[in-house]
Design an enzyme around this catalytic site. Sequence first.
Site, PDB file in Angstrom:
ATOM      1  N   SER A  14       0.815  -1.224   0.000  1.00 53.14           N
ATOM      2  CA  SER A  14       0.000   0.000   0.000  1.00 53.14           C
ATOM      3  C   SER A  14       0.844   1.269   0.000  1.00 53.14           C
ATOM      4  O   SER A  14       1.967   1.297   0.509  1.00 53.14           O
ATOM      5  CB  SER A  14      -0.919   0.021   1.233  1.00 53.14           C
ATOM      6  OG  SER A  14      -1.928  -0.939   1.117  1.00 53.14           O
ATOM      7  N   GLU A  15       0.264   2.319  -0.591  1.00 53.96           N
ATOM      8  CA  GLU A  15       0.911   3.629  -0.657  1.00 53.96           C
ATOM      9  C   GLU A  15      -0.094   4.709  -0.278  1.00 53.96           C
ATOM     10  O   GLU A  15      -1.315   4.460  -0.261  1.00 53.96           O
ATOM     11  CB  GLU A  15       1.452   3.877  -2.069  1.00 53.96           C
ATOM     12  CG  GLU A  15       2.514   2.887  -2.490  1.00 53.96           C
ATOM     13  CD  GLU A  15       3.157   3.256  -3.824  1.00 53.96           C
ATOM     14  OE1 GLU A  15       2.795   4.303  -4.396  1.00 53.96           O
ATOM     15  OE2 GLU A  15       4.028   2.491  -4.276  1.00 53.96           O
ATOM     16  N   PRO A  16       0.387   5.920   0.016  1.00 52.70           N
ATOM     17  CA  PRO A  16      -0.541   7.010   0.367  1.00 52.70           C
ATOM     18  C   PRO A  16      -1.610   7.253  -0.690  1.00 52.70           C
ATOM     19  O   PRO A  16      -2.748   7.588  -0.360  1.00 52.70           O
ATOM     20  CB  PRO A  16       0.385   8.217   0.523  1.00 52.70           C
ATOM     21  CG  PRO A  16       1.700   7.637   0.906  1.00 52.70           C
ATOM     22  CD  PRO A  16       1.793   6.335   0.157  1.00 52.70           C
ATOM     23  N   GLY A  54      -4.170   2.570  -2.238  1.00 53.83           N
ATOM     24  CA  GLY A  54      -4.501   1.579  -1.230  1.00 53.83           C
ATOM     25  C   GLY A  54      -5.296   0.451  -1.834  1.00 53.83           C
ATOM     26  O   GLY A  54      -4.794  -0.637  -2.092  1.00 53.83           O
ATOM     27  N   THR A 100       2.826  -2.920   8.478  1.00 48.78           N
ATOM     28  CA  THR A 100       2.976  -3.639   9.735  1.00 48.78           C
ATOM     29  C   THR A 100       4.379  -4.231   9.834  1.00 48.78           C
ATOM     30  O   THR A 100       4.929  -4.705   8.844  1.00 48.78           O
ATOM     31  CB  THR A 100       1.934  -4.773   9.822  1.00 48.78           C
ATOM     32  OG1 THR A 100       0.632  -4.196   9.866  1.00 48.78           O
ATOM     33  CG2 THR A 100       2.133  -5.624  11.058  1.00 48.78           C
ATOM     34  N   ARG A 134     -22.253 -10.273  37.240  1.00 47.64           N
ATOM     35  CA  ARG A 134     -22.865  -8.972  37.506  1.00 47.64           C
ATOM     36  C   ARG A 134     -24.329  -9.140  37.911  1.00 47.64           C
ATOM     37  O   ARG A 134     -25.092  -9.810  37.192  1.00 47.64           O
ATOM     38  CB  ARG A 134     -22.763  -8.089  36.256  1.00 47.64           C
ATOM     39  CG  ARG A 134     -23.472  -6.744  36.349  1.00 47.64           C
ATOM     40  CD  ARG A 134     -22.815  -5.818  37.329  1.00 47.64           C
ATOM     41  NE  ARG A 134     -23.328  -4.453  37.194  1.00 47.64           N
ATOM     42  CZ  ARG A 134     -23.100  -3.485  38.068  1.00 47.64           C
ATOM     43  NH1 ARG A 134     -22.336  -3.718  39.127  1.00 47.64           N
ATOM     44  NH2 ARG A 134     -23.588  -2.275  37.868  1.00 47.64           N
ATOM     45  N   GLU A 175      -5.885  -5.884   4.567  1.00 47.64           N
ATOM     46  CA  GLU A 175      -5.886  -7.000   3.617  1.00 47.64           C
ATOM     47  C   GLU A 175      -7.163  -7.064   2.792  1.00 47.64           C
ATOM     48  O   GLU A 175      -7.685  -8.134   2.484  1.00 47.64           O
ATOM     49  CB  GLU A 175      -5.620  -8.331   4.336  1.00 47.64           C
ATOM     50  CG  GLU A 175      -4.188  -8.413   4.825  1.00 47.64           C
ATOM     51  CD  GLU A 175      -3.679  -9.827   4.964  1.00 47.64           C
ATOM     52  OE1 GLU A 175      -4.099 -10.693   4.183  1.00 47.64           O
ATOM     53  OE2 GLU A 175      -2.845 -10.052   5.841  1.00 47.64           O
TER      54      GLU A 175
END
Length: 410
Positions: free
Chosen positions: A123-125, A128, A155, A296, A392
């Site tokens: 991916s790139e700016p 995507g 990542t 609870r 992904e």
Amino acid sequence: MQLTAEQRAMRDVVREFAVEELRPADREGDETESFPEDVWDDLAELDLTGLAVPEEYGGLDADRVTYAVCNEAVAYGSLSVATALSVHGLACACIDAFASDDQRERWLPEMATGRPVGAFALSEPGAGSNPAEMSTVARRDGDEYVLDGEKQWITNATRAGVAIVFAKAVPADATADGPDGAPSPDDADERSSSSPGSQARQDAEGETVTQFLVPTDAEGFDVGDPESKLGLRASDTAPISLNGVRIPAENRLTEEGRGLAAAFEILTGGRVGIAAQSVGLAEAALDDAVDYAQEREQFDSPIADIQTIRHKLAEMRTQLEAARLLTREAARKLEASTDDAAMAASMAKYFASEAAMTVTNEAVQIHGGYGYVQEFDVERYYRDAKVTEIYEGTTQIQKEIVARHVLGEQ
């Protein structure tokens, strides 16, 4: 789907490790926005860092179903660690599938032990969901390639020793500038065409995209500051800059122009991993919600006695089990290389990620005000779950892939 005795035993071992080691580390990593590095070597001791690496290179050579089962168990303790492990696995898979014998022998044995860590830089700016529009270029210069460009949402960027980088192979005197566009927060997304015409256009744009193996200590390989994220805060995500990075020509993993096809082939398997992680995260949230509902009390009885709560738990379990079945069936089809394996992987990924969002949201609701504070894990699960619908390949991309199969356009 019935698991084998070996698969059940491995699931149980990894699940125990996830509860005892990964979950406490994830709490601390979320607070400090740092990866729990000390658990990575423990993952290697369980053979998880070499889960899909062939045995001849020191890996476990796990089948697809075992891969899914282990990803689910890791995510039960930490989605951040599961994501880092998944991306490391993508890098290993690229080298195993496309590298030369020499490159496999050089990299895979060590990567199977967890060091070096692998990254996957697609991916790139401005590219995507349509990586065919990437602007990163690789110029041939004698026996080398020179890489220039920017990658985003990567990542393991700050931890990696090797990155699988996708770039457009161009003549030495040419440039390749991609169009402006909004970034898609994803380590590895896919094209977002909505018609056969746009599909053809993107195919043409991607004709020069090629896959390269790049050591991260190469001169000109620079990692930016990690992103501060909504969730997945214990997993490092950072941009990468390639400024005249020189690599040997033998580090080209695919023929020029075959990079996107290679990426999509690897990502099909990766999506099953993300689906499995979504299931593991959802199950952690459901288990916490069940425990809380039984402990609870309101009006002198556990809130688990309230019909509304009981119905929420029933719906959460149904969503979870449906997602698990889709995921394991997709894994089985990938292992068998069926014609509809890619569609099955996309169905599993989008359904399981949406199930994770639904289940974690309901877990927070069952906890009431306590679900909104960091003292309880469900707050973190809810924040983490969102990314499963994005990275992904977004949910919308997965639906488009399924639609192409349904309409016979594949």
